[in-house]
Write a protein that holds these residues in place. Structure first.
Motif, PDB file in Angstrom:
ATOM      1  N   GLU A  23       0.817  -1.220   0.000  1.00 47.55           N
ATOM      2  CA  GLU A  23       0.000   0.000   0.000  1.00 47.55           C
ATOM      3  C   GLU A  23       0.850   1.270   0.000  1.00 47.55           C
ATOM      4  OE1 GLU A  23      -2.876  -0.227   3.183  1.00 47.55           O
ATOM      5  OE2 GLU A  23      -3.721  -2.103   2.411  1.00 47.55           O
ATOM      6  N   GLY A  24       2.168   1.122  -0.003  1.00 48.60           N
ATOM      7  CA  GLY A  24       3.062   2.277  -0.028  1.00 48.60           C
ATOM      8  C   GLY A  24       3.200   2.957   1.316  1.00 48.60           C
ATOM      9  N   LEU A  25       2.733   2.316   2.380  1.00 51.87           N
ATOM     10  CA  LEU A  25       2.803   2.905   3.715  1.00 51.87           C
ATOM     11  C   LEU A  25       4.153   2.680   4.377  1.00 51.87           C
ATOM     12  CD1 LEU A  25      -0.797   1.868   4.770  1.00 51.87           C
ATOM     13  CD2 LEU A  25      -0.018   4.141   4.036  1.00 51.87           C
ATOM     14  N   ILE A  26       4.907   1.700   3.870  1.00 54.05           N
ATOM     15  CA  ILE A  26       6.309   1.498   4.257  1.00 54.05           C
ATOM     16  C   ILE A  26       7.123   1.704   2.990  1.00 54.05           C
ATOM     17  CG2 ILE A  26       8.070  -0.153   5.003  1.00 54.05           C
ATOM     18  CD1 ILE A  26       5.989  -1.552   6.700  1.00 54.05           C
ATOM     19  N   GLU A  27       8.063   2.634   3.044  1.00 49.95           N
ATOM     20  CA  GLU A  27       8.892   2.916   1.872  1.00 49.95           C
ATOM     21  C   GLU A  27      10.257   2.244   1.954  1.00 49.95           C
ATOM     22  OE1 GLU A  27       8.996   7.128   1.195  1.00 49.95           O
ATOM     23  OE2 GLU A  27       6.809   7.261   1.076  1.00 49.95           O
ATOM     24  N   ASP A  28      10.691   1.904   3.152  1.00 45.25           N
ATOM     25  CA  ASP A  28      12.006   1.290   3.342  1.00 45.25           C
ATOM     26  C   ASP A  28      12.086  -0.059   2.637  1.00 45.25           C
ATOM     27  OD1 ASP A  28      13.276   3.059   5.554  1.00 45.25           O
ATOM     28  OD2 ASP A  28      11.293   2.566   6.365  1.00 45.25           O
ATOM     29  N   ASP A  29      13.320  -0.440   2.251  1.00 47.10           N
ATOM     30  CA  ASP A  29      13.559  -1.806   1.798  1.00 47.10           C
ATOM     31  C   ASP A  29      13.418  -2.715   3.010  1.00 47.10           C
ATOM     32  OD1 ASP A  29      14.115  -1.010  -0.805  1.00 47.10           O
ATOM     33  OD2 ASP A  29      16.270  -0.833  -0.427  1.00 47.10           O
ATOM     34  N   ILE A  30      12.866  -3.889   2.805  1.00 50.48           N
ATOM     35  CA  ILE A  30      12.650  -4.813   3.916  1.00 50.48           C
ATOM     36  C   ILE A  30      13.397  -6.105   3.637  1.00 50.48           C
ATOM     37  CG2 ILE A  30      10.943  -6.106   5.249  1.00 50.48           C
ATOM     38  CD1 ILE A  30       8.876  -3.932   4.267  1.00 50.48           C
ATOM     39  N   ILE A  31      14.311  -6.429   4.531  1.00 52.95           N
ATOM     40  CA  ILE A  31      15.051  -7.687   4.456  1.00 52.95           C
ATOM     41  C   ILE A  31      14.545  -8.548   5.604  1.00 52.95           C
ATOM     42  CG2 ILE A  31      17.314  -8.802   4.580  1.00 52.95           C
ATOM     43  CD1 ILE A  31      18.475  -6.080   3.599  1.00 52.95           C
ATOM     44  N   VAL A  32      14.148  -9.782   5.276  1.00 53.66           N
ATOM     45  CA  VAL A  32      13.542 -10.666   6.268  1.00 53.66           C
ATOM     46  C   VAL A  32      14.403 -11.898   6.480  1.00 53.66           C
ATOM     47  CG1 VAL A  32      11.513 -12.053   6.863  1.00 53.66           C
ATOM     48  CG2 VAL A  32      11.233  -9.920   5.572  1.00 53.66           C
ATOM     49  N   GLN A  33      14.800 -12.141   7.721  1.00 56.27           N
ATOM     50  CA  GLN A  33      15.379 -13.429   8.100  1.00 56.27           C
ATOM     51  C   GLN A  33      14.162 -14.280   8.409  1.00 56.27           C
ATOM     52  OE1 GLN A  33      15.521 -14.854  11.671  1.00 56.27           O
ATOM     53  NE2 GLN A  33      15.885 -16.652  10.423  1.00 56.27           N
ATOM     54  N   SER A  34      13.799 -15.139   7.454  1.00 59.95           N
ATOM     55  CA  SER A  34      12.515 -15.838   7.519  1.00 59.95           C
ATOM     56  C   SER A  34      12.558 -17.185   8.225  1.00 59.95           C
ATOM     57  CB  SER A  34      11.956 -16.020   6.110  1.00 59.95           C
ATOM     58  OG  SER A  34      12.863 -16.735   5.294  1.00 59.95           O
ATOM     59  N   GLY A  35      13.733 -17.721   8.483  1.00 57.13           N
ATOM     60  CA  GLY A  35      13.815 -19.000   9.177  1.00 57.13           C
ATOM     61  C   GLY A  35      13.068 -20.081   8.434  1.00 57.13           C
ATOM     62  N   HIS A  36      12.203 -20.800   9.141  1.00 53.78           N
ATOM     63  CA  HIS A  36      11.445 -21.906   8.560  1.00 53.78           C
ATOM     64  C   HIS A  36      10.094 -21.466   7.987  1.00 53.78           C
ATOM     65  CE1 HIS A  36      14.358 -24.815   9.971  1.00 53.78           C
ATOM     66  NE2 HIS A  36      14.343 -24.209  11.145  1.00 53.78           N
ATOM     67  N   LEU A 124       1.377  -0.057  11.692  1.00 51.06           N
ATOM     68  CA  LEU A 124       1.795   1.208  11.084  1.00 51.06           C
ATOM     69  C   LEU A 124       1.901   2.305  12.140  1.00 51.06           C
ATOM     70  CD1 LEU A 124       2.588   2.737   8.546  1.00 51.06           C
ATOM     71  CD2 LEU A 124       0.153   3.261   8.213  1.00 51.06           C
ATOM     72  N   GLU A 125       0.953   2.338  13.064  1.00 53.16           N
ATOM     73  CA  GLU A 125       1.005   3.325  14.146  1.00 53.16           C
ATOM     74  C   GLU A 125       2.266   3.120  14.998  1.00 53.16           C
ATOM     75  OE1 GLU A 125      -1.519   4.319  18.147  1.00 53.16           O
ATOM     76  OE2 GLU A 125      -2.675   3.871  16.327  1.00 53.16           O
ATOM     77  N   LEU A 126       2.608   1.862  15.273  1.00 54.34           N
ATOM     78  CA  LEU A 126       3.828   1.575  16.038  1.00 54.34           C
ATOM     79  C   LEU A 126       5.075   2.006  15.287  1.00 54.34           C
ATOM     80  CD1 LEU A 126       2.983  -1.930  17.532  1.00 54.34           C
ATOM     81  CD2 LEU A 126       3.308   0.211  18.809  1.00 54.34           C
ATOM     82  N   ILE A 127       5.095   1.805  13.973  1.00 53.54           N
ATOM     83  CA  ILE A 127       6.243   2.228  13.167  1.00 53.54           C
ATOM     84  C   ILE A 127       6.399   3.736  13.251  1.00 53.54           C
ATOM     85  CG2 ILE A 127       7.111   2.414  10.799  1.00 53.54           C
ATOM     86  CD1 ILE A 127       5.861  -0.427  10.332  1.00 53.54           C
ATOM     87  N   HIS A 128       5.288   4.472  13.190  1.00 53.72           N
ATOM     88  CA  HIS A 128       5.342   5.935  13.328  1.00 53.72           C
ATOM     89  C   HIS A 128       5.761   6.334  14.747  1.00 53.72           C
ATOM     90  CE1 HIS A 128       4.005   6.647   9.331  1.00 53.72           C
ATOM     91  NE2 HIS A 128       2.797   6.160   9.524  1.00 53.72           N
ATOM     92  N   LEU A 129       5.250   5.631  15.755  1.00 58.78           N
ATOM     93  CA  LEU A 129       5.649   5.908  17.143  1.00 58.78           C
ATOM     94  C   LEU A 129       7.146   5.670  17.340  1.00 58.78           C
ATOM     95  CD1 LEU A 129       2.782   4.325  19.293  1.00 58.78           C
ATOM     96  CD2 LEU A 129       3.419   6.743  19.198  1.00 58.78           C
TER      97      LEU A 129
END
Length: 156
Positions: A23-36, A124-129
């Motif tokens: 939805e474009g609400l996070i603009e950062d690149d996201i790298i995930v250590q996804s495990g299993h 999203l609110e937590l990310i802004h906080l």
């Protein structure tokens, strides 16, 4: 984002982060250590496991750490002075065998070290906080505990 190494999947957190990214609400690149956790998406870079050096570098480079509420992941972020949003894996969703991660996040939130995302909070609110959040510095009591044990042994 860190999902840890537990064998049960943690797709609830991935679905929410993916939704915010799409939805474009996070603009950062996201790298995930996804495990299993098996999850395919063009919106995040999914890597099951990292070696120590790679993970350490990613912690250093991260603006914000969103992680499962595993002790090692949370404490590493805190020791590096990062803002951390911890998401406890919940038994009711089949993400863990019990709810011990709720206790960990509760303690760290009470001590104002981290923010926590459960199943009712708005991520999203937590990310802004997190932008304005000033976590209290984390100090390990490990050395103090070792000193007390050594003193006890020496006095015995």
């Amino acid at each position: 984002m860190i999902l840890g190494t537990h064998e049960l999947p943690f797709t609830r957190l991935l679905r929410e982060v993916e939704r915010l990214k799409k939805e474009g609400l996070i603009e950062d690149d996201i790298i995930v250590q996804s495990g299993h956790t098996k999850f395919e998406t063009p919106h995040m870079k999914m890597i099951p496991f990292f070696n120590f050096e790679e993970m350490d570098k990613l912690f250093d480079e991260a603006r914000l750490i969103i992680t499962h509420a595993g002790t090692g992941s949370v404490i590493t972020g805190l020791k590096k002075g990062k803002k951390v949003i911890a998401a406890p894996r919940l038994e009711k969703y089949g993400e863990h065998n019990d709810d011990h991660q709720l206790q960990l996040t509760g303690t760290f939130v009470e001590q104002e070290h981290i923010l926590s995302w459960g199943d009712r909070e708005d991520l999203l609110e937590l990310i802004h906080l997190a932008d304005a959040f000033n976590p209290k510095p984390f100090e390990s009591k490990q050395q103090q505990m070792f000193s007390l044990l050594k003193q006890f042994i020496d006095e015995s």
